[in-house]
Design a protein around this motif. Structure first.
Motif, PDB file in Angstrom:
ATOM      1  N   ILE B   4       0.817  -1.221   0.002  1.00  0.00           N
ATOM      2  CA  ILE B   4      -0.008  -0.044   0.114  1.00  0.00           C
ATOM      3  C   ILE B   4       0.903   1.106  -0.078  1.00  0.00           C
ATOM      4  O   ILE B   4       2.027   1.289   0.492  1.00  0.00           O
ATOM      5  CB  ILE B   4      -0.752   0.088   1.298  1.00  0.00           C
ATOM      6  CG1 ILE B   4      -1.721  -1.274   1.246  1.00  0.00           C
ATOM      7  CG2 ILE B   4      -1.779   1.217   1.250  1.00  0.00           C
ATOM      8  CD1 ILE B   4      -2.790  -1.341   2.586  1.00  0.00           C
ATOM      9  N   GLY B  32       4.208  -3.897   8.402  1.00  0.00           N
ATOM     10  CA  GLY B  32       4.972  -3.097   7.821  1.00  0.00           C
ATOM     11  C   GLY B  32       5.209  -2.104   9.213  1.00  0.00           C
ATOM     12  O   GLY B  32       5.825  -2.536  10.048  1.00  0.00           O
ATOM     13  N   TYR B 100       3.290   4.030   6.907  1.00  0.00           N
ATOM     14  CA  TYR B 100       4.696   4.263   6.278  1.00  0.00           C
ATOM     15  C   TYR B 100       4.965   3.071   5.342  1.00  0.00           C
ATOM     16  O   TYR B 100       5.466   3.424   4.214  1.00  0.00           O
ATOM     17  CB  TYR B 100       5.638   4.261   7.363  1.00  0.00           C
ATOM     18  CG  TYR B 100       6.926   4.774   7.278  1.00  0.00           C
ATOM     19  CD1 TYR B 100       7.372   5.858   6.629  1.00  0.00           C
ATOM     20  CD2 TYR B 100       8.103   3.954   7.250  1.00  0.00           C
ATOM     21  CE1 TYR B 100       8.507   6.245   6.382  1.00  0.00           C
ATOM     22  CE2 TYR B 100       9.344   4.112   7.205  1.00  0.00           C
ATOM     23  CZ  TYR B 100       9.567   5.373   6.318  1.00  0.00           C
ATOM     24  OH  TYR B 100      11.000   5.644   6.071  1.00  0.00           O
ATOM     25  N   VAL B 101       5.009   1.825   5.634  1.00  0.00           N
ATOM     26  CA  VAL B 101       5.019   0.719   4.814  1.00  0.00           C
ATOM     27  C   VAL B 101       3.732  -0.178   5.234  1.00  0.00           C
ATOM     28  O   VAL B 101       3.824  -0.553   6.284  1.00  0.00           O
ATOM     29  CB  VAL B 101       6.484   0.129   5.007  1.00  0.00           C
ATOM     30  CG1 VAL B 101       6.451  -1.359   4.275  1.00  0.00           C
ATOM     31  CG2 VAL B 101       7.530   1.034   4.787  1.00  0.00           C
ATOM     32  N   GLU B 103       2.501  -4.056   3.982  1.00  0.00           N
ATOM     33  CA  GLU B 103       2.538  -5.159   3.003  1.00  0.00           C
ATOM     34  C   GLU B 103       1.368  -6.181   3.516  1.00  0.00           C
ATOM     35  O   GLU B 103       1.140  -6.702   4.340  1.00  0.00           O
ATOM     36  CB  GLU B 103       3.907  -6.186   3.171  1.00  0.00           C
ATOM     37  CG  GLU B 103       5.184  -5.204   2.515  1.00  0.00           C
ATOM     38  CD  GLU B 103       6.430  -5.826   2.840  1.00  0.00           C
ATOM     39  OE1 GLU B 103       7.372  -5.333   2.518  1.00  0.00           O
ATOM     40  OE2 GLU B 103       6.446  -6.955   3.541  1.00  0.00           O
TER      41      GLU B 103
END
Lengths: 131, 131, 131
Positions: B4, B32, B100-101, B103
């Motif tokens: 995302i 993430g 931020y991150v 998956e």
């Protein structure tokens, strides 16, 4: 779904399993117990991982992550929650840990394009985001 | 399974993804890192959510939840474990957080009848239980 | 994917569901809220589980585990992370807990050979590891 033999490094074992079985993309869940654990926290301000060490045995409550390609080989990215003797929880990006017991589910994902980890910046290896 | 893009609200993104892809039922796992997180705890005695705020960046260790229909639209119910710089874990019902991150694995579930969230009582929107 | 009715013991419910539906192997994810929870930590030095009790209501953040055969019946092995009113996380091997709300995903795994839990030593019932 299977049990990983005792004393393996958890990440190395999954990497090797994926390589030998030609798995390039997968999702992973794992529970059990680990020992001598290192958990990372990515510090956005420095671009480095802070590593916290947990010696001795902890319950592995939830390992959640995936396998994708990094430098042409299957690479496991796993985040874990561990529990201590009092039931307190600790959590982080798994750097390394030895298996005491590990019951693993690995769901292979087929299809194209394959997800590839590339070095984006400062120790972050990420897939291209969807648009 | 995909990444995302940064800076999205995690729940809004999954809701939008499900709507655009006509996904009415799904299971979700996500790992993430998140920032500016609000986690809820449902207080049974008052029927309200207590909200705890976590500013700054945390590892997203395990997001586990589902997508189902609420007021005719796909709705994401996600519980998360987050980890701080010392490896301490916090956990709750995700109210909101910025990516931020992230998956994400989303497993679409087909078939009838579809699961629908209805207002049972005091801020609880639940599926009918199995008999 | 479905909701387990309130007030059931979580493990007994999944065991009964698996037995009635002839499920011998499965992976499980579950979120919701639990009450009157007992979490175990396996003490390698004594070979016994230390049990920590959590009275009252907690968010069930992540229940991760599996179903396999133990003494010829489906047996649920579940590890859970729970969250309290302040967003603090606790975690362990689920010994027992009552369901307040439980949204369950159960993924049946078909094929042979079936995974069987056998008494290895000192209260550990494990599958044979892969070679």
């Amino acid at each position: 779904m299977f049990r990983i033999p005792e004393d393996n490094d958890l990440l190395e074992y999954i990497n090797k399993f994926a390589l030998e079985n030609n798995i390039n993309m997968a999702w992973v869940n794992v529970i059990g117990a680990l020992r001598d654990i290192e958990l990372g926290y990515y510090d956005v301000s420095t671009g480095k991982y802070v590593v916290n060490k947990f010696d001795g045995f902890y319950e592995l409550i939830a390992g959640v992550g995936n396998v994708s390609l990094k430098e042409n080989k299957p690479f496991t990215h796993l985040h874990v929650v561990i529990g201590d003797r009092e039931g307190k929880a600790y959590a982080g990006h798994l750097v390394k840990a030895k298996v005491y017991v590990a019951e693993l589910l690995i769901i292979e994902i087929l299809g194209e394009p394959k997800l590839i980890r590339e070095h984006v910046a400062r120790n972050l290896w990420l897939w291209k985001p969807v648009k």
